[in-house]
Design a protein around this motif. Structure first.
Motif, short mmCIF file in Angstrom:
data_model
loop_
_atom_site.label_atom_id
_atom_site.label_comp_id
_atom_site.label_asym_id
_atom_site.label_seq_id
_atom_site.Cartn_x
_atom_site.Cartn_y
_atom_site.Cartn_z
N THR A 112 -31.77 -24.82 -7.54
CA THR A 112 -32.35 -23.64 -8.19
C THR A 112 -31.29 -22.55 -8.37
OG1 THR A 112 -34.49 -24.10 -7.16
CG2 THR A 112 -34.15 -21.87 -7.97
N THR A 113 -30.46 -22.38 -7.36
CA THR A 113 -29.43 -21.33 -7.42
C THR A 113 -28.57 -21.52 -8.67
OG1 THR A 113 -29.37 -21.37 -5.01
CG2 THR A 113 -27.53 -20.28 -6.12
N GLU A 114 -28.12 -22.76 -8.90
CA GLU A 114 -27.27 -23.02 -10.06
C GLU A 114 -28.06 -22.81 -11.35
OE1 GLU A 114 -24.08 -26.10 -9.62
OE2 GLU A 114 -25.27 -27.09 -11.15
N ILE A 217 -38.81 -18.01 -14.31
CA ILE A 217 -39.57 -18.36 -13.12
C ILE A 217 -38.70 -19.16 -12.17
CG2 ILE A 217 -41.68 -19.43 -12.22
CD1 ILE A 217 -42.21 -17.08 -14.16
N ASP A 218 -38.55 -18.63 -10.96
CA ASP A 218 -37.88 -19.37 -9.90
C ASP A 218 -38.94 -20.29 -9.30
OD1 ASP A 218 -37.08 -20.30 -7.45
OD2 ASP A 218 -36.15 -18.44 -6.79
N GLY A 219 -38.96 -21.51 -9.79
CA GLY A 219 -39.96 -22.49 -9.35
C GLY A 219 -39.36 -23.46 -8.33
N SER A 240 -35.79 -25.06 -10.65
CA SER A 240 -36.40 -25.67 -9.48
C SER A 240 -35.40 -26.50 -8.65
CB SER A 240 -37.57 -26.56 -9.90
OG SER A 240 -38.29 -26.97 -8.74
N SER A 241 -35.90 -26.89 -7.47
CA SER A 241 -35.12 -27.71 -6.53
C SER A 241 -35.97 -28.89 -6.06
CB SER A 241 -34.70 -26.88 -5.31
OG SER A 241 -33.71 -25.95 -5.62
N PRO A 242 -35.92 -30.02 -6.77
CA PRO A 242 -36.70 -31.18 -6.33
C PRO A 242 -36.30 -31.69 -4.95
CG PRO A 242 -35.93 -31.48 -8.57
CD PRO A 242 -35.25 -30.25 -8.06
N HIS A 243 -35.18 -31.20 -4.39
CA HIS A 243 -34.84 -31.64 -3.02
C HIS A 243 -35.71 -30.93 -1.97
CE1 HIS A 243 -31.27 -28.62 -3.52
NE2 HIS A 243 -32.35 -27.97 -3.21
N LYS A 244 -36.62 -30.10 -2.43
CA LYS A 244 -37.60 -29.53 -1.48
C LYS A 244 -38.83 -30.43 -1.48
CE LYS A 244 -35.91 -24.79 -2.11
NZ LYS A 244 -35.24 -24.56 -0.81
N TRP A 245 -39.91 -30.04 -2.14
CA TRP A 245 -41.20 -30.71 -1.97
C TRP A 245 -41.28 -32.07 -2.64
CZ3 TRP A 245 -44.53 -28.51 1.47
CH2 TRP A 245 -44.18 -27.22 1.89
C1 LIG Z 1 -37.91 -19.35 -3.87
C2 LIG Z 1 -36.56 -19.95 -3.70
N1 LIG Z 1 -35.66 -19.82 -4.68
C3 LIG Z 1 -34.44 -20.36 -4.60
C4 LIG Z 1 -34.06 -21.06 -3.48
C5 LIG Z 1 -32.69 -21.66 -3.44
O1 LIG Z 1 -32.79 -23.03 -3.53
P1 LIG Z 1 -31.48 -23.93 -3.59
O2 LIG Z 1 -30.75 -23.69 -2.31
O3 LIG Z 1 -32.00 -25.30 -3.70
O4 LIG Z 1 -30.71 -23.48 -4.75
C6 LIG Z 1 -34.93 -21.23 -2.42
C7 LIG Z 1 -34.53 -21.97 -1.23
O5 LIG Z 1 -35.16 -21.99 -0.22
C8 LIG Z 1 -36.22 -20.64 -2.53
O6 LIG Z 1 -37.10 -20.75 -1.54
#
Ligand SMILES: Cc1ncc(COP(=O)(O)O)c(C=O)c1O
Length: 405
Positions: A112-114, A217-219, A240-245
């Protein structure tokens, strides 16, 4: 076997088949299992040691065996000098089915950060412009705007949406009130990392569209956690970050770009094809040599998700969260900082008289992994269960929290 090349192909093919075959067997078993049988079966798919309770999906999901194996097999194929096995079009189709979006708008950054940085740095913001966000953004969705603000002179305003924020209507009103004629961007989380509040992103995106404001949207959390319908939501950008949920390999991100931006957003990383506007969103996938094993893992994670069934997973996580919430809320010294309704996945709280970092240490001594929200000095303990969490584990955590003084 006629020659070495054929042997290598056959060996890699067999290895690739192995995890596919295991996943197919799991899929059949999962489909046949009733609601009592399925969760122990699912638990067997994870590498988390039996005596460990992992409650920090909000940071990183635990990968199931099929995902780990897919990454390893892809890495092995590359080492064997065989052609990479990731079919980008098929991966986009599978991702698009989960998010209900146009596959042509999908980009696969590392996280998500990137993704958020690709958006913030790719817009032409300048002095006099205003970016609105909230006091519940993660650094991964916030720092990109801080950078743009410092570098380009656009004002960044972090709006308070409640302390703690538990009411989507109040959050919407706070954002609504903060908008001015100078507002160019509204950037908010879909699910707040601080306490799991599901933000009213549909109303926020509609408001932005009415006012000609860019909606970002930060999803990071929703894919794999709740229903995401990007056709209905229709934001300008969704990261988004599929490495989460979704339990994909770490370093697997997503960015969805609305059609009108695909040939307008500036690439942050320029490589071959960066200015070939006919490539649309795929321009943002041209990043030089990539580790495609994580994409093989993402494909496996999507298939694992389908194997259990989306609705089943969403309902299970909601049940676990509710159970945790209800049991914790009954403890006399616990103060919940999460809403019971309008929340997803994560929940947070504090225990009177016990600093959350101290509580986290005590839980860690009993092999329980949690997260403390130290950001903005909130100091909340956060728990996030997933399909591998059992009611029995929840009971053990609640009991230990209840014993703290
Ligand atoms: C709402 C939200 N945005 C962004 C991030 C950053 O995610 P990533 O480290 O996968 O880029 C997180 C990580 O916990 C998060 O909870």
């Amino acid at each position: 076997m006629h020659n070495r090349r054929e042997f290598l192909h056959a060996a890699a093919g067999a290895a690739a088949l192995l995890w596919s075959r295991d996943l197919a067997a799991f899929t059949r078993a999962a489909r046949a299992a009733n609601d009592q049988e399925i969760w122990p079966l699912v638990r067997e798919q994870f590498l988390i040691p039996r005596d460990r309770i992992y409650l920090n999906v909000g940071t990183l999901g635990a990968q199931p065996r099929a995902v780990v194996d897919a990454v390893i097999e892809h890495t092995r194929r590359v080492a064997m000098s065989l052609p990479p096995g990731v079919d980008w079009d098929a991966l986009k189709m599978r991702t698009a089915a989960l998010l209900n979006c146009d596959p042509a708008g999908l980009v696969y950054p590392r996280n998500t950060t990137e993704a958020m940085n690709f958006v913030a740095n790719g817009l032409d913001l300048k002095t006099g412009d205003e970016i609105i966000t909230t006091t519940h953004e993660h650094i991964g969705g916030l720092c990109c705007w801080q950078l743009v603000s410092k570098r380009r002179g656009a004002a960044l305003r972090q709006v308070s949406i409640g302390d703690p924020p538990t009411d989507p209507d109040a959050a919407f009103e706070a954002i609504h009130r903060a908008i001015t004629p100078r507002t160019k961007v509204v950037s908010v989380s879909h699910v707040n990392f601080t306490n799991g509040l599901v933000m009213p992103v549909d109303r926020i995106v509609n408001l932005c569209r009415e006012r000609g404001i860019i909606s970002v949207i930060d999803g990071a959390h929703p894919p794999g956690l709740m229903r995401v319908d990007l056709r209905a939501l229709d934001p300008d950008f969704y990261a988004s970050s599929p490495h989460k949920w979704l339990l994909a390999p770490q370093g697997t991100g997503l960015l969805y770009i609305r059609e009108n931006w695909r040939d307008r957003l500036w690439p942050t990383l320029a490589s071959g094809g960066w200015d070939d506007l006919s490539l649309g969103a795929h321009r943002f996938n041209h990043l030089g040599t990539l580790d495609e094993s994580r994409l093989a893992g993402l494909d496996a994670a999507l298939r694992f998700h389908e194997a259990i069934g989306h609705d089943r997973i969403v309902a299970r996580i909601a049940t676990l969260r509710r159970s945790l919430h209800e049991q914790l809320a009954e403890l006399p010294r616990v103060r919940m900082t999460s809403p019971l309704e309008n929340g997803a996945g994560m929940l947070s709280f504090r225990v009177e008289g016990v600093p959350s970092l101290e509580l986290q240490k005590r839980l860690a001594e009993r092999n329980m992994r949690t997260r403390v929200i130290s950001e903005y000095d909130y100091g909340w303990m956060r728990l996030s269960p997933h399909v591998y969490t059992s009611e029995e584990e929840i009971g053990r955590v609640v009991k230990l929290v209840g014993e703290q003084r």
